[in-house]
Design an enzyme around this catalytic site. Structure first.
Site, PDB file in Angstrom:
ATOM      1  N   GLY A  46       0.839  -1.196   0.000  1.00  9.31           N
ATOM      2  CA  GLY A  46       0.000   0.000   0.000  1.00  9.31           C
ATOM      3  C   GLY A  46       0.869   1.239   0.000  1.00  9.31           C
ATOM      4  N   GLN A  51       3.056   9.994   1.282  1.00  5.47           N
ATOM      5  CA  GLN A  51       4.344   9.301   1.422  1.00  5.47           C
ATOM      6  C   GLN A  51       5.311   9.645   0.298  1.00  5.47           C
ATOM      7  OE1 GLN A  51       2.291   5.275   2.098  1.00  5.47           O
ATOM      8  NE2 GLN A  51       4.188   5.080   3.255  1.00  5.47           N
ATOM      9  N   CYS A  95       5.454  -0.230   7.300  1.00 10.96           N
ATOM     10  CA  CYS A  95       5.160   0.944   6.485  1.00 10.96           C
ATOM     11  C   CYS A  95       6.421   1.356   5.748  1.00 10.96           C
ATOM     12  CB  CYS A  95       4.686   2.071   7.403  1.00 10.96           C
ATOM     13  SG  CYS A  95       4.295   3.599   6.534  1.00 10.96           S
ATOM     14  N   LEU A  96       6.279   1.688   4.468  1.00 11.48           N
ATOM     15  CA  LEU A  96       7.448   2.093   3.684  1.00 11.48           C
ATOM     16  C   LEU A  96       8.067   3.379   4.237  1.00 11.48           C
ATOM     17  CD1 LEU A  96       6.117   1.313   0.094  1.00 11.48           C
ATOM     18  CD2 LEU A  96       7.748  -0.018   1.447  1.00 11.48           C
ATOM     19  N   HIS A 137      -4.974   1.678   7.082  1.00  5.76           N
ATOM     20  CA  HIS A 137      -3.608   2.197   7.267  1.00  5.76           C
ATOM     21  C   HIS A 137      -3.332   3.311   6.247  1.00  5.76           C
ATOM     22  CE1 HIS A 137       0.944   1.280   7.758  1.00  5.76           C
ATOM     23  NE2 HIS A 137       0.881   2.142   6.754  1.00  5.76           N
ATOM     24  N   GLU A 138      -3.706   3.068   4.991  1.00  5.98           N
ATOM     25  CA  GLU A 138      -3.416   4.061   3.937  1.00  5.98           C
ATOM     26  C   GLU A 138      -4.279   5.313   4.098  1.00  5.98           C
ATOM     27  OE1 GLU A 138      -0.777   3.588   2.468  1.00  5.98           O
ATOM     28  OE2 GLU A 138      -0.629   1.449   2.930  1.00  5.98           O
ATOM     29  N   HIS A 141      -2.865   7.708   6.512  1.00  4.45           N
ATOM     30  CA  HIS A 141      -1.762   8.542   5.988  1.00  4.45           C
ATOM     31  C   HIS A 141      -2.304   9.875   5.454  1.00  4.45           C
ATOM     32  CE1 HIS A 141       1.997   6.301   6.107  1.00  4.45           C
ATOM     33  NE2 HIS A 141       1.430   5.215   5.619  1.00  4.45           N
TER      34      HIS A 141
HETATM   35 ZN   LIG Z   1       2.217   3.325   5.681  1.00  6.34          ZN
END
Ligand SMILES: [Zn+2]
Length: 170
Positions: A46, A51, A95-96, A137-138, A141
């Protein structure tokens, strides 16, 4: 398509609330494609626009395993939860933007999300399991919230300190 640089904590741009997309036009579709490519390459399941430093309400999700042929990406503009179950489920999340950190987070087990797809159509999707967790989660963000914000302050501060140190060293 282009690969976009992924921001990592403690970058303050990750805490900025994203603005709604007014119109899913060619520019937005191209951004979705670039985000998807960036996510596949990372690899991740995701990615949200903040991000990559873009403060618009756009997320991309694809749960297939890295390396597999990935066929069913979800590309969402203005995603919004319209239902969340009382029942919770717990997954170990990563998470990236928070590299090398994994922690268990509990969230509603089933959700219904309304969004605009890459073609500009409004859609609804019911999700459970890992997909429900990933979508939540996304979407967080987009409001400047990271999964580590669900952890205790002690644990979160430890993670931020460790990653800040790594960043300085690198
Ligand atoms: Zn994330």
């Amino acid at each position: 398509m282009a690969l976009l640089p992924i921001l990592t904590i403690p970058d303050n741009r990750l805490k900025v609330k994203a603005k709604p997309v007014a119109n899913v036009d060619g520019r937005v579709a191209a951004l979705m494609d670039d985000m998807l490519e960036t996510m596949y390459r990372a690899p991740g399941i995701g990615l949200a626009a903040p991000q990559v430093g873009v403060h618009e309400r756009i997320i991309v999700v694809d749960l297939s395993e890295p390396g597999q042929a990935r066929k069913a990406p979800l590309l969402m503009a203005n995603p919004r939860l319209i239902l969340s179950s009382d029942e919770q489920s717990t997954y170990e999340e990563g998470c990236l933007s928070v590299p090398e950190v994994y922690a268990e987070v509990s969230r509603p087990a089933q959700v219904k999300v309304r969004y605009v797809d890459r073609g500009g159509e409004e859609r609804e999707l019911e999700a459970d399991g890992l997909l429900a967790t990933c979508i939540q989660h996304e979407i967080e963000h987009l409001d400047g919230v990271l999964f580590i914000d669900h952890l205790s302050a002690l644990k979160r501060n430890m993670i931020v300190r460790k990653l800040s140190k790594l960043k300085r060293a690198g």
